[in-house]
Write an enzyme that holds these catalytic residues in place. Sequence first.
Site, mmCIF file in Angstrom:
data_model
loop_
_atom_site.group_PDB
_atom_site.id
_atom_site.type_symbol
_atom_site.label_atom_id
_atom_site.label_comp_id
_atom_site.label_asym_id
_atom_site.label_seq_id
_atom_site.Cartn_x
_atom_site.Cartn_y
_atom_site.Cartn_z
ATOM 1 N N LYS A 1 11.291 -8.498 17.090
ATOM 2 C CA LYS A 1 12.668 -7.998 17.157
ATOM 3 C C LYS A 1 12.661 -6.491 17.407
ATOM 4 C CE LYS A 1 12.865 -7.607 12.117
ATOM 5 N NZ LYS A 1 13.629 -7.916 10.897
ATOM 6 N N TYR B 1 18.654 25.672 20.738
ATOM 7 C CA TYR B 1 20.018 25.801 20.238
ATOM 8 C C TYR B 1 20.069 26.625 18.952
ATOM 9 C CZ TYR B 1 21.692 22.388 23.623
ATOM 10 O OH TYR B 1 22.037 21.747 24.785
#
Length: 365
Positions: free
Chosen positions: A32, A257
Amino acid sequence: MNILKISKQTLRNNIKIIREYIGNAKMCFPVKANAYGHGIEDIVENTHDLVDFFAVANSLEAFRVTAVAKNPVLVFGVIYYEYIEKMISENIRVSIQDYEYIEKLEQIAKELDKKVYAHININTGMNRMGVDYNDACRTIQRAYESDWLILEGVYSHLACADNRDHPTNIKQKNRFDSIVKFTKGLSQDIICHLSNSYGFLGQKGICYDMVRPGILSYGFLPEFYVDRVIREIKPIARLLSKVVKIITLQEGEGVGYSLIYRGFEGEQLAVIPIGYGDGFPRELGDRGFVNINDVMYPMAGRMSMDGLTVSLGINEYDVKVGDTVELISAIPRNRNSAFSIAKQTNTIEYDIMSTLNDRIIRKII
């Protein structure tokens, strides 16, 4: 280009070690979440001959498995009706989560004139999905007697398997034992399964008919002591990128940033084209490490969506544009292993690997 390189030999060796450890029990290999981030198709294609079942979370993942392998596929999650006909036609195993769902499955099976393979999920204490423990025997009996269902399995899931001394483990095991006794009274052929990786390693005697070793197959071990044979299991993947630019800072300058990282004059930084937009943990910004030419370098400044920077100091080892960068190591003790990254970011290896998205190329080697 960012590449997750996966060792076929290590993957197959891990599964062989697990199979030796679990003895005669069947192996259901969970793939999964894109095989825990490693790529469903590649993982299935290279392991289908070693495992008995595959397991996934939903219908779309199941179809990706059946496209490349003929092994039975069990869907753990709720089944959406728009996919149920295709699932039944491909003999994908459905999880029954409540008593009422049996009648709905029967109606669809009658319309298709085809029986449905089913596993019943029993809630023994996880309290997330599954038939209530007190309603388990009635539901099992009903499914077993159905003319349109093939009751192939009965299973549950341990809530605290990562803590082998937790009392809930014993409580759930005792409940499941009573369910197994009832189920085997109906048919010895019904597959009973409870344990994930931590379950069968931490608790003796709970392999039952099948185990579901997910994270262990990909090479990640629990921190508690396990058998020496299991210690031979290794992580199967390394995440690699390239240096795309070298920057030299001027006095008073920063990077990224908000310019939270302020370097020294003449400091060199390497720009790496991977960021949180690729599923790499943003929390590593300004505190993680990468390996370039066998030297560990610290990340500098905030990670952006598409890139990060690392400090090379004065670049005494002459890092160049085009040099390979190892972002996730396959050596657990390294500062940039999935284990170490998980510790740094207060999460688990499952999270680190399964969130790597399709902007990263998977390559079996």
